[in-house]
Design a protein around this motif. Structure first.
Motif, mmCIF file in Angstrom:
data_model
loop_
_atom_site.group_PDB
_atom_site.id
_atom_site.type_symbol
_atom_site.label_atom_id
_atom_site.label_comp_id
_atom_site.label_asym_id
_atom_site.label_seq_id
_atom_site.Cartn_x
_atom_site.Cartn_y
_atom_site.Cartn_z
ATOM 1 N N VAL A 11 39.896 -1.211 6.850
ATOM 2 C CA VAL A 11 38.769 -2.140 6.774
ATOM 3 C C VAL A 11 39.247 -3.481 6.240
ATOM 4 C CG1 VAL A 11 36.514 -2.570 5.721
ATOM 5 C CG2 VAL A 11 37.148 -0.254 6.426
ATOM 6 N N ILE A 12 38.829 -4.549 6.887
ATOM 7 C CA ILE A 12 39.224 -5.896 6.491
ATOM 8 C C ILE A 12 38.507 -6.284 5.191
ATOM 9 C CG2 ILE A 12 39.161 -8.342 7.134
ATOM 10 C CD1 ILE A 12 39.374 -7.467 10.042
ATOM 11 N N LYS A 13 39.293 -6.731 4.220
ATOM 12 C CA LYS A 13 38.745 -7.180 2.942
ATOM 13 C C LYS A 13 38.810 -8.693 2.778
ATOM 14 C CE LYS A 13 37.894 -3.050 1.348
ATOM 15 N NZ LYS A 13 36.505 -2.585 1.109
ATOM 16 N N GLN A 14 39.836 -9.328 3.360
ATOM 17 C CA GLN A 14 40.015 -10.781 3.244
ATOM 18 C C GLN A 14 40.368 -11.339 4.613
ATOM 19 O OE1 GLN A 14 39.480 -12.428 0.417
ATOM 20 N NE2 GLN A 14 39.372 -10.694 -0.993
ATOM 21 N N VAL A 15 39.937 -12.561 4.879
ATOM 22 C CA VAL A 15 40.279 -13.239 6.125
ATOM 23 C C VAL A 15 40.516 -14.709 5.827
ATOM 24 C CG1 VAL A 15 37.852 -13.615 6.688
ATOM 25 C CG2 VAL A 15 39.555 -13.734 8.503
ATOM 26 N N ALA A 16 41.507 -15.313 6.499
ATOM 27 C CA ALA A 16 41.846 -16.726 6.287
ATOM 28 C C ALA A 16 42.116 -17.370 7.636
ATOM 29 C CB ALA A 16 43.064 -16.867 5.380
ATOM 30 N N LEU A 17 41.724 -18.626 7.785
ATOM 31 C CA LEU A 17 41.895 -19.379 9.024
ATOM 32 C C LEU A 17 42.501 -20.728 8.703
ATOM 33 C CD1 LEU A 17 41.336 -19.938 12.082
ATOM 34 C CD2 LEU A 17 39.079 -20.757 11.385
ATOM 35 N N ASN A 18 43.503 -21.115 9.469
ATOM 36 C CA ASN A 18 44.141 -22.419 9.317
ATOM 37 C C ASN A 18 44.269 -23.041 10.693
ATOM 38 O OD1 ASN A 18 45.453 -24.651 8.333
ATOM 39 N ND2 ASN A 18 47.450 -23.669 8.223
ATOM 40 N N ALA A 19 43.521 -24.093 10.952
ATOM 41 C CA ALA A 19 43.544 -24.754 12.252
ATOM 42 C C ALA A 19 44.344 -26.042 12.232
ATOM 43 C CB ALA A 19 42.117 -25.066 12.719
ATOM 44 N N LYS A 20 45.084 -26.283 11.157
ATOM 45 C CA LYS A 20 45.843 -27.531 11.044
ATOM 46 C C LYS A 20 47.246 -27.251 10.546
ATOM 47 C CE LYS A 20 41.844 -30.531 10.253
ATOM 48 N NZ LYS A 20 41.232 -31.539 9.368
ATOM 49 N N THR B 105 36.013 -18.114 12.527
ATOM 50 C CA THR B 105 36.554 -16.758 12.532
ATOM 51 C C THR B 105 35.520 -15.817 11.929
ATOM 52 O OG1 THR B 105 38.843 -17.493 12.359
ATOM 53 C CG2 THR B 105 38.370 -15.259 11.675
ATOM 54 N N VAL B 106 35.226 -14.742 12.636
ATOM 55 C CA VAL B 106 34.251 -13.758 12.198
ATOM 56 C C VAL B 106 34.949 -12.409 12.105
ATOM 57 C CG1 VAL B 106 32.029 -12.682 12.665
ATOM 58 C CG2 VAL B 106 32.434 -15.042 13.351
ATOM 59 N N ALA B 107 34.867 -11.762 10.960
ATOM 60 C CA ALA B 107 35.522 -10.482 10.733
ATOM 61 C C ALA B 107 34.517 -9.346 10.850
ATOM 62 C CB ALA B 107 36.185 -10.456 9.360
ATOM 63 N N TYR B 108 34.784 -8.423 11.751
ATOM 64 C CA TYR B 108 34.070 -7.154 11.792
ATOM 65 C C TYR B 108 34.667 -6.244 10.720
ATOM 66 C CZ TYR B 108 32.354 -8.558 16.426
ATOM 67 O OH TYR B 108 31.769 -9.204 17.467
ATOM 68 N N ALA B 109 34.294 -4.984 10.758
ATOM 69 C CA ALA B 109 34.852 -4.063 9.782
ATOM 70 C C ALA B 109 36.344 -3.853 10.009
ATOM 71 C CB ALA B 109 34.114 -2.733 9.832
ATOM 72 N N GLN B 110 36.770 -3.720 11.288
ATOM 73 C CA GLN B 110 38.160 -3.373 11.563
ATOM 74 C C GLN B 110 38.813 -4.262 12.616
ATOM 75 O OE1 GLN B 110 37.193 0.999 12.020
ATOM 76 N NE2 GLN B 110 39.039 1.208 10.768
ATOM 77 N N PHE B 111 38.252 -5.393 12.945
ATOM 78 C CA PHE B 111 38.916 -6.388 13.782
ATOM 79 C C PHE B 111 38.201 -7.718 13.613
ATOM 80 C CE2 PHE B 111 35.513 -4.863 16.431
ATOM 81 C CZ PHE B 111 35.126 -5.944 17.204
ATOM 82 N N LEU B 112 38.843 -8.788 14.059
ATOM 83 C CA LEU B 112 38.259 -10.116 13.924
ATOM 84 C C LEU B 112 38.216 -10.815 15.272
ATOM 85 C CD1 LEU B 112 40.539 -12.647 14.014
ATOM 86 C CD2 LEU B 112 41.205 -11.590 11.870
ATOM 87 N N VAL B 113 37.367 -11.823 15.351
ATOM 88 C CA VAL B 113 37.172 -12.601 16.567
ATOM 89 C C VAL B 113 37.182 -14.072 16.196
ATOM 90 C CG1 VAL B 113 35.659 -13.055 18.536
ATOM 91 C CG2 VAL B 113 35.781 -10.759 17.579
#
Length: 448
Positions: free
Chosen positions: A63-72, A33-41
């Motif tokens: 503006v995105i400050k935190q991002v989390a990914l859970n694939a399980k 997961t890659v976070a831009y300033a105002q959206f993620l991909v």
């Protein structure tokens, strides 16, 4: 020492989160997961097709400050959606449920009301914490948010389904997220006070180490924490003493500034303080994988990781350097000395020895980085490998294989590794004035 393998994608990254997932023994599927300033991909990699973009969020108003990914996400808690990704601004949190093909649907927008300093997954639960004392949990089973006020939170750590919260009052709170316990009288999340610092100093860093089950009653839990006064303590809880407070094992008073990062590993204890990333390390003696109370922990190294851009990094001093890696292996520190630099240094977290220098292939400034280990290709049955992901200002993510450099670190230098100048210097020191043949009488030169 150069890094031996890399790959590059055209992505502008300000935040990076990586989650590798292995399906069975025939196919490996990896997510980033890659976070831009105002959206993620979100990107997914298969052995047969390589990296592909599978999800892109709508453009956000903040503006995105935190991002989390859970694939399980286990147990089919989300139905057809078996993965989740979430972002947070100062006070808003938006999670998405991702399908197997990558399409996603927004679960909802949650307003925490205060700034969220941390956003992470523990099992199926999405958790956000704030230093003001609020903790918010999204339950994947009941599909609703649970928010609660406790004392101000300064640190956290999670292992398995256990969540620890280090608080300003000197207390360490414990939550078993798998059970998602709620109090009967007010339906609030049950956060139990596990331990209180003897001097009631603020707990500014936490690290929990879970050993394999030693009995039917549970695990042997080891916890290392650092305080605002610079004290480092190690506490332990035996399976047979569950229900009582952990026992204090060791205390170290080697730092003069607040501890910002601490890591308890299988072989080492590592602490970082706010004084220019001052790092102290100890060797940990274990017996049957449990920490030994006889030999104890012995001092190993003391060094500083110079980094002039810590004020611009996430979560303050020390958070951007690491340590990174698996708990039962050697961990690394990533050193980015100045902002807008195109290179970082990879060092051993235990001794600060430089493993290698990573320089972007296109001289683009590095804006984010993370380290992750994953299983190798199932077709060749290779060992797990350690990868460094770097996000760059020109819109690219570069992937580096650190395994070869780490393996060569412990090997003695080969003779062929000498440069021409070093070889000439060694030859100049040799004395060829006299040669003797000890196998027979002296030979008479042939004058004919």
């Amino acid at each position: 020492m150069p890094v031996y393998w890399g790959a590059c994608w055209k992505i502008e990254a300000s935040l990076l989160r990586v989650n590798w997932e292995q399906y069975g023994s025939s196919a490996g599927i990896n997510w980033i997961t890659v976070a831009y300033a105002q959206f993620l991909v979100c990107y997914r990699m298969k052995e047969t097709s390589g990296w592909q973009q599978v999800f892109s969020s709508p453009h956000l108003d903040w503006v995105i400050k935190q991002v989390a990914l859970n694939a399980k996400v286990l147990g089919g808690a989300l139905g057809d959606h078996n993965k989740m990704v979430a972002v947070a601004s100062c006070s808003e949190i938006i999670p998405w449920a991702l399908q197997a093909n990558g399409n996603g649907s927004e679960i909802g927008v949650f307003h925490l009301g205060v700034s969220a300093e941390a956003l992470f997954f523990v099992g199926n639960q999405l958790i956000a914490t704030s230093h003001t004392g609020k903790i918010s949990v999204w339950n994947a089973v009941t599909k609703h948010w649970q928010i609660q006020d406790i004392v101000p939170i300064n640190s956290y750590d999670a292992a398995g389904t256990f969540l620890l919260l280090g608080c300003n009052s000197g207390s360490i709170y414990y939550v078993d997220v798998q059970k998602f316990p709620l109090r009967m009288k007010d339906n609030d999340l049950l956060a139990t006070e596990l331990y209180c610092d003897p001097t009631e100093d603020s707990v500014t860093a936490l690290s929990m180490y879970l050993t394999p089950k030693t009995s039917d009653s549970g695990n042997w839990i080891e916890i290392a924490y650092g305080t605002s006064s610079g004290v480092v303590r190690v506490i332990m809880q035996h399976p047979e003493t569950v229900g009582s407070s952990p026992q204090l094992f060791q205390t170290f008073t080697v730092h003069r500034s607040p501890v910002t990062k601490i890591m308890l590993l299988e072989k080492h204890l590592i602490s970082v303080c706010a004084d220019n990333n001052h790092v102290r390390t100890w060797t940990v003696t274990r017996f049957r994988r449990m920490i030994s109370t006889q030999a104890g922990s012995m001092p190993l190294a003391s060094f500083k990781i110079l980094s002039l851009d810590d004020l611009n990094g996430p979560a303050g001093c020390g958070a951007g350097t690491g340590p990174f890696g698996e708990w039962d292996k050697q961990q690394v520190l990533i050193q980015r000395v100045v902002l807008d630099t195109c290179q970082v240094f990879v060092r051993l977290s235990s001794t600060s020895k430089r493993i290698c220098e990573v320089r972007s292939v296109d001289a683009a400034a590095i804006t984010a980085f993370t380290v992750h280990e994953c299983e190798g290709s199932s077709r060749i049955s290779s060992h797990p490998r350690c990868y460094l992901f770097t996000g760059h200002a020109n819109g690219s993510v570069q992937m580096w294989d650190l395994t070869t450099a780490m393996e060569m670190l412990g090997k003695p230098p080969e003779a062929s590794s000498l440069t021409e100048e070093e070889l000439l210097q060694q030859l100049a020191q040799c004395d060829f004035s006299m040669q003797f043949d000890l196998t027979g009488p002296p030979r008479t030169p042939n004058t004919r």
